[in-house]
Enzyme design. Structure first.
Site, PDB file in Angstrom:
ATOM      1  N   LEU A 193       0.859  -1.178   0.000  1.00 20.36           N
ATOM      2  CA  LEU A 193       0.000   0.000   0.000  1.00 20.36           C
ATOM      3  C   LEU A 193       0.896   1.229   0.000  1.00 20.36           C
ATOM      4  CD1 LEU A 193      -2.626  -0.958   2.758  1.00 20.36           C
ATOM      5  CD2 LEU A 193      -2.911  -1.137   0.282  1.00 20.36           C
ATOM      6  N   ASP A 194       0.458   2.296  -0.650  1.00 19.61           N
ATOM      7  CA  ASP A 194       1.216   3.540  -0.623  1.00 19.61           C
ATOM      8  C   ASP A 194       1.353   4.036   0.818  1.00 19.61           C
ATOM      9  OD1 ASP A 194       1.263   3.429  -3.376  1.00 19.61           O
ATOM     10  OD2 ASP A 194      -0.417   4.821  -3.619  1.00 19.61           O
ATOM     11  N   LYS A 195       2.351   4.844   1.052  1.00 19.90           N
ATOM     12  CA  LYS A 195       2.606   5.369   2.394  1.00 19.90           C
ATOM     13  C   LYS A 195       1.362   5.977   3.017  1.00 19.90           C
ATOM     14  CE  LYS A 195       5.140   9.051   4.757  1.00 19.90           C
ATOM     15  NZ  LYS A 195       6.083  10.181   4.602  1.00 19.90           N
ATOM     16  N   ARG A 293      -5.165   5.815  -7.872  1.00 20.69           N
ATOM     17  CA  ARG A 293      -4.908   7.258  -7.938  1.00 20.69           C
ATOM     18  C   ARG A 293      -4.711   7.715  -9.379  1.00 20.69           C
ATOM     19  NH1 ARG A 293       0.075   7.721  -3.976  1.00 20.69           N
ATOM     20  NH2 ARG A 293      -0.198   9.959  -4.350  1.00 20.69           N
TER      21      ARG A 293
END
Length: 379
Positions: A193-195, A293
């Site tokens: 997962l992205d930060k 995104r």
């Protein structure tokens, strides 16, 4: 407004650098999430010596696989990476050099070509696959057994160490909790997962689980569902199929590409509508970097708060100062991994997990609902 004409992410990126609600003109996107993907092939081969005494003694690795027709003529190291995908390519190359990995029982070189029907054998004593440090950090576990862990990651936490980011990550915490993860590729991380994306991810804790989960992800049988809030009013759900790759000029960003790139498919449906925003339930069919995104921004509906793909903040018509202040106070992309389903590698039972929305997203939803109530009441 409907999901009309596609807006190319590449064209958008050619304009002046996008600024989200909380990004100043001189602030560049965080490099770590992009660079981490490129660093996966170059992970160190040893764990800190201080962890050795805490690591269980691993069993001898023994494998024997016949070369299939589709690998005929391939280099040994490349074929081995296909056949033994639970190990890093650099580790396999080390075993080829030491004679632990052989062709038809004989030592070979990395560049030697394999032929269909040949048997590749591996007999090796496992060594740590990673050199990342253990750190005692908060860890929100939803499930744990001998084969896997399911973690609810908070926003603001990087999944694993990378360029300029060697500590404070989820993997650092996992290694402290389960030191034996150091013996698995990427410490058991099979997806990320992205930060600044919160929510669920599964971590392999055994070789069996690593092989199984990687295979399930490759076959697209893992169900990953996200909650997102996008800018703009969407009239209905849909499907986005558009290849994603590194932006040709801005290398710290991903983009939808008309040529090249990797297949990427995103499904979405309406969860709740607001006057200027739409809450979505999003399902990933593929798992490309920044996929949700990039896809939503490509369609003209970037995630609220996204500092990389969100563009300049635009004050919604009729918005009060308090409403704008609340929007600007949300300091990450509005994205949460809320549902995860897969088959247990050992028991073969279906596994399903849900994670409630974090407080910051609940607060944001309350803000949007209050704003709409006031606006509609004034009409």
């Amino acid at each position: 407004m409907d999901l009309g004409a596609d807006l190319s992410a590449v064209q958008n990126a050619d304009q002046s650098p996008n600024q989200g609600p909380n990004q100043s003109p001189n602030q560049s996107p965080d490099l770590r999430e992009i660079l981490d993907e490129d660093l996966d092939e170059d992970l160190d081969e040893s764990l800190n010596e201080d962890a050795d005494e805490h690591r269980p003694t691993p069993q001898l690795i023994e494998r024997s696989v016949a070369v299939s027709g589709d690998l005929d003529g391939m280099r040994l190291d490349a074929a081995a990476a296909k056949l033994f995908h639970e190990f890093s390519r650099s580790r396999l190359q080390t075993w080829i050099g030491s004679g632990a990995l052989r062709i038809d029982g004989a030592p070979a070189r990395q560049r030697d070509r394999v032929r269909a029907g040949m048997r590749i054998t591996l007999e090796a004593q496992p060594e740590p696959e990673v050199s990342w440090e253990r750190e005692k950090l908060p860890l929100n576990l939803c499930f744990e057994d001998d084969h896997l862990l399911v973690v609810n990651k908070p926003a603001g936490v990087v999944v694993h160490p990378g360029a300029g980011n060697t500590s404070g990550t989820l993997v650092n915490a996992l290694l402290d909790h389960r030191p034996g993860l150091a013996n698995l590729p990427r410490a058991g991380i099979v997806h990320r997962l992205d930060k600044d994306t919160s929510g669920l991810l599964v971590v392999a804790a055994s070789e069996l689980a690593h092989r199984s989960l990687v295979a399930q992800l490759q076959s697209k049988s893992v169900h990953r569902e996200y909650f997102a809030i996008a800018r703009g009013y969407l009239s209905g759900g849909g499907r986005i199929e558009a290849a994603i790759g590194r932006h040709p000029r801005h290398r710290t960003r991903m983009a939808v590409l008309t040529a090249g790139g990797k297949e990427a498919v995103t499904h979405y449906r309406i969860a709740e509508r607001f006057e200027h925003f739409t809450a979505l339930t999003v399902r990933l069919e593929t798992g490309r970097t920044h996929q949700i995104r990039v896809h939503l921004a490509h369609r003209g509906y970037p995630l609220l708060g996204d500092p990389v793909y969100g563009g300049r903040f635009r004050r919604p018509p009729g918005a009060s100062d308090a409403f704008v202040e609340g929007l600007l106070g949300f300091r990450r992309q509005a994205l949460h991994a809320q549902r995860l389903e897969f088959i247990h590698p050992a028991t073969e039972e279906p596994m399903g997990f849900s994670a409630e929305l974090p407080d910051d997203i609940e607060t944001l939803l309350a803000l949007l609902r209050r704003h709409d109530a006031v606006r509609h009441g004034a009409r």
